[in-house]
Design a protein around this motif. Structure first.
Motif, PDB file in Angstrom:
ATOM      1  N   THR A 158      67.085  42.692  30.669  1.00 29.93           N
ATOM      2  CA  THR A 158      66.339  43.745  30.179  1.00 29.93           C
ATOM      3  C   THR A 158      65.580  42.898  29.021  1.00 29.93           C
ATOM      4  N   ALA A 194      65.084  48.225  40.535  1.00 27.83           N
ATOM      5  CA  ALA A 194      65.096  48.620  39.208  1.00 27.83           C
ATOM      6  C   ALA A 194      64.915  49.691  37.997  1.00 27.83           C
ATOM      7  N   THR A 199      61.888  49.615  33.668  1.00 28.64           N
ATOM      8  CA  THR A 199      61.920  48.082  34.107  1.00 28.64           C
ATOM      9  C   THR A 199      61.503  47.737  35.167  1.00 28.64           C
ATOM     10  N   GLU A 228      68.047  49.432  32.291  1.00 28.48           N
ATOM     11  CA  GLU A 228      69.000  49.973  30.847  1.00 28.48           C
ATOM     12  C   GLU A 228      70.115  50.508  31.541  1.00 28.48           C
ATOM     13  N   VAL A 246      58.022  45.168  34.056  1.00 28.00           N
ATOM     14  CA  VAL A 246      58.528  43.368  34.074  1.00 28.00           C
ATOM     15  C   VAL A 246      58.996  43.154  35.076  1.00 28.00           C
ATOM     16  N   ALA A 247      60.038  43.585  36.009  1.00 31.03           N
ATOM     17  CA  ALA A 247      60.147  44.300  37.502  1.00 31.03           C
ATOM     18  C   ALA A 247      59.453  43.565  38.148  1.00 31.03           C
ATOM     19  N   LEU A 293      67.408  45.281  37.443  1.00 30.52           N
ATOM     20  CA  LEU A 293      67.198  45.002  36.154  1.00 30.52           C
ATOM     21  C   LEU A 293      66.948  46.658  35.819  1.00 30.52           C
TER      22      LEU A 293
END
Length: 545
Positions: A87, A108, A112, A63, A115-116, A61
């Motif tokens: 993402t 990650a 991120t 960018e 959210v991870a 996960l």
């Protein structure tokens, strides 16, 4: 080790240790072949030391950043699958895939990790409640159920979160000369949305992939060597960037990765890095064509030999305008994440047959009628392929069986026809899938969410023509009795979705109607609804393969 990943990286690192393997288009941050070879080997070693066995899964996960290449190559060298997480997903969406794929490790980044961490919590909660796939992970033998790990190895680059290992600290325990056991080469294990709205994993046995390369082809625009420079314009979690960048690196090409797509920045990257190969989706072409003339002419594109596109319908007028501007460098392919077959077409071929997506270059193409009979040129039927090793939808044998007919031909979900020379023309979509900006969206998940709103009595979500995105998501709503349709209600419904789903799945517009077209049995006749907004012959394509 027998994995071709190690052989390719070791070969490039030995031949050109300080040459650039990958570079970020905007920042110019880069990694050379020697560093990519060393770090991917060390990460692979640490994953194996952590207990991951051949056929296990890591999830990513992140960018767009250089770490992608280290993590994907590490997985390949350790005989692991890698699953990419969008993402744009909410924590529950990411948690579902994290749980469903049976991931043993999660990578990650600082951008991120929040959210991870939420996705890990969602995965744990579902496991505790006996959620889907909570007790199955990939073991030493692929497909063999084993006890789930007691925890998930979570690693973060340039960030921190409770329960996450710092990447550099974790990696420091791997020696520079780390050796790896003999394993089959790992592979991607990607997810494509299903008709239920939940993504479905597409996995092929590593033994199968060891004997066939579904990405390689004999066409000039698919050949990569040390003189090639490949520009990746899309988010790395999509199947095309994952597969094409890895194929380019395997051949020795340098990969240039855009942090995010910007039309003029793409032109600048082509000039700055002397790009030879680049891949786009039609929405990007629209944005490029909308640039002012001075911006379009400002950058040197003479290095560009191949502009590859797929993923979504490309309107004839848009493609013709691009060929007029860039010359006959456009090459289109039509396929799916499932890779059951593929067609492709050059600019010269397309100019002679506008609208075609080409002839087969992977598998044998069949146009099949409702009775299963193969149809001749000019007759419209289901688009199917044969001659490619079978795949499976992870944890969904019924859907896997449904993808194949009695003769073993796999359907990619579209209908179309071929001309007398075998060129494929897509004429309709067999499913209700929406393709917006090159991303596949299935509407049922959004419909299921909207029907839970207290003002909604009935709802259908469809794709409607959009000049920039190809299609945009529209909700057609029957209000509950006593509810007055209004712009305020439409905005409320859109926000209702945005609070619960990734933005790409949410309607960009809402129409209110008195009733939806349904059969006496209650089945929604979505085709009739879509015909109110778009011609029934609107072209469609699927995800890139």
């Amino acid at each position: 080790m027998t994995a071709a990943a190690a052989d390719a990286l070791a070969r490039h690192a030995a031949a050109r240790p300080t040459a650039t393997a990958a570079v970020m288009a905007g920042s110019g941050r880069s990694i050379d072949w020697r560093t990519l070879e060393s770090r991917s080997r060390r990460i692979a070693s640490r994953l194996i030391r952590a207990g991951l066995r051949q056929g296990d899964v890591i999830a990513i996960l992140a960018e767009n950043r250089l770490d992608w290449f280290e993590w994907m190559w590490a997985a390949r060298r350790a005989g692991l699958y890698y699953t990419t997480l969008s993402t744009h997903w909410k924590a529950d969406e990411a948690g579902y895939v994290l749980r469903d794929c049976g991931a043993r490790a999660l990578f990650a980044t600082g951008a991120t990790v929040a959210v991870a961490a939420q996705a890990v919590a969602a995965r744990a909660a579902a496991a505790a409640a006996g959620g889907a796939s909570a007790g199955i992970v990939q073991g030493a033998r692929e497909g063999e159920p084993v006890d789930p790990p007691s925890d998930l190895l979570c690693i973060v680059a340039d960030g921190a979160a409770p329960g996450f290992e710092d990447l550099e600290t974790w990696l420091a325990e791997a020696p520079e000369d780390a050796t790896l056991p003999v394993r089959l080469e790992g592979a991607d294990f990607l997810y494509s949305s299903g008709t239920t709205g939940r993504p479905k994993g597409i996995r092929r046995p590593l033994e199968q992939l060891a004997s066939v390369d579904l990405q390689r082809g004999d066409l000039a625009w698919k050949r990569f060597d040390a003189d090639a420079i490949y520009l990746s314009t899309a988010p790395m979690y999509h199947s095309a960037p994952v597969r094409w960048t890895m194929q380019a690196l395997r051949g020795g090409a340098c990969c240039v990765v855009m942090e995010r797509f910007d039309a003029e920045a793409a032109l600048a990257a082509i000039e700055r890095y002397r790009v030879t190969h680049a891949q786009f989706v039609p929405t990007m072409f629209v944005r490029l064509l909308r640039l002012p003339a001075e911006a379009r002419d400002r950058h040197d594109r003479s290095s560009l030999r191949f502009a590859i596109h797929a993923a979504a319908p490309c309107p004839v007028e848009v493609k013709r305008a691009m060929i007029d501007w860039w010359g006959p460098v456009l090459h289109e392919y039509y396929s799916g994440t499932e890779a059951v077959g593929r067609t492709s077409i050059s600019s010269q071929e397309w100019l002679a047959r506008p609208g075609s997506v080409g002839r087969p270059e992977l598998g044998t193409l069949h146009i099949v009628g409702e009775d299963g009979a193969e149809l001749g040129p000019g007759r419209t039927g289901h688009v199917c392929f044969s001659g490619v090793p079978r795949f499976e939808y992870h944890g969904d044998p019924a859907r896997t069986r449904a993808a194949y007919d009695a003769l073993g031909r796999a359907s990619i979900g579209d209908v179309g026809h071929v001309d007398a020379d075998g060129y494929l023309f897509l004429t309709d979509r067999a499913s209700h899938m929406i393709i917006t900006g090159g991303v596949n969206v299935y509407p049922q998940e959004t419909e299921n969410l909207l029907i839970g709103h207290p003002a909604v009595a009935d709802v259908a979500v469809i794709g409607v023509p959009d000049a920039e995105f190809g299609e945009s998501v529209k909700a057609v709503v029957v209000p509950r009795e006593g509810v007055t349709p209004s712009e305020a209600l439409a905005a409320e419904l859109v926000e209702w979705c945005r609070a619960r789903l990734s933005g790409i799945k949410c309607p960009r517009s809402v129409d209110f109607v008195a009733e939806l077209p349904r059969t006496e049995a209650g089945k929604l006749m979505k085709r009739l609804l879509r015909d109110r907004y778009a011609p029934p012959t609107q072209l469609s394509t699927r995800s890139p393969g």
